[in-house]
Design an enzyme around this catalytic site. Structure first.
Site, PDB file in Angstrom:
ATOM      1  N   ASN A   9      -2.443   8.854   4.945  1.00 53.68           N
ATOM      2  CA  ASN A   9      -1.756   7.773   5.649  1.00 53.68           C
ATOM      3  C   ASN A   9      -2.695   6.652   6.096  1.00 53.68           C
ATOM      4  OD1 ASN A   9      -2.954   9.315   7.642  1.00 53.68           O
ATOM      5  ND2 ASN A   9      -1.246   9.146   9.071  1.00 53.68           N
ATOM      6  N   CYS A  10      -3.964   6.728   5.752  1.00 54.51           N
ATOM      7  CA  CYS A  10      -4.935   5.678   6.094  1.00 54.51           C
ATOM      8  C   CYS A  10      -4.718   4.476   5.172  1.00 54.51           C
ATOM      9  CB  CYS A  10      -6.353   6.230   5.927  1.00 54.51           C
ATOM     10  SG  CYS A  10      -7.639   4.978   6.049  1.00 54.51           S
ATOM     11  N   ASP A  11      -4.587   3.287   5.745  1.00 56.10           N
ATOM     12  CA  ASP A  11      -4.340   2.081   4.952  1.00 56.10           C
ATOM     13  C   ASP A  11      -5.464   1.787   3.962  1.00 56.10           C
ATOM     14  OD1 ASP A  11      -1.894   1.636   6.141  1.00 56.10           O
ATOM     15  OD2 ASP A  11      -2.682   0.248   7.644  1.00 56.10           O
TER      16      ASP A  11
END
Length: 118
Positions: A9-11
């Site tokens: 979920n890290c951009d």
């Protein structure tokens, strides 16, 4: 096989995965939270990059720690323990290709240069 380490979920990890996919670069994604992180793996990363580079002191996980906990991270042993406990505190993404140096972080130009040399 190229492996991209991070958290799904890290951009920034999403950008790196998209960059690799758009260029058809075969890789495996290793999510620290889903696939795990062990002492041996982290020791390899630290040996290659140094614990200071791996420890993300600019992210929200670090900022949420109280001052005593942050100041206790004063060397590789303390940093390793913290990163094993909280994998989200590791700077990401981390790109590993066999026979090549590890690449920490993501930028379009950095990946372009890295893969033009591979």
């Amino acid at each position: 096989m190229i492996t991209l380490y991070g958290i799904k979920n890290c951009d920034t990890v999403k950008k790196a995965r998209r960059w690799l996919d758009e260029r058809g670069i075969d890789h495996r994604f290793h999510d620290y939270r889903v696939d795990g992180l062990n002492q041996a793996m982290l020791a390899e990363f630290i040996a290659a990059l140094g614990w200071e580079a791996l420890l993300n002191t600019r992210g929200t996980t670090w900022r949420r720690l109280d001052e005593a906990r942050r100041s206790a991270v004063d060397g590789p042993a303390a940093a390793t323990a913290l990163m094993l406990e909280m994998p989200s505190i590791i700077k990401r993404p981390l790109l590993c290709a066999p026979g090549r140096p590890m690449l920490l972080g993501f930028s379009d130009s950095g990946y372009q240069q890295y893969f033009s040399e591979v």
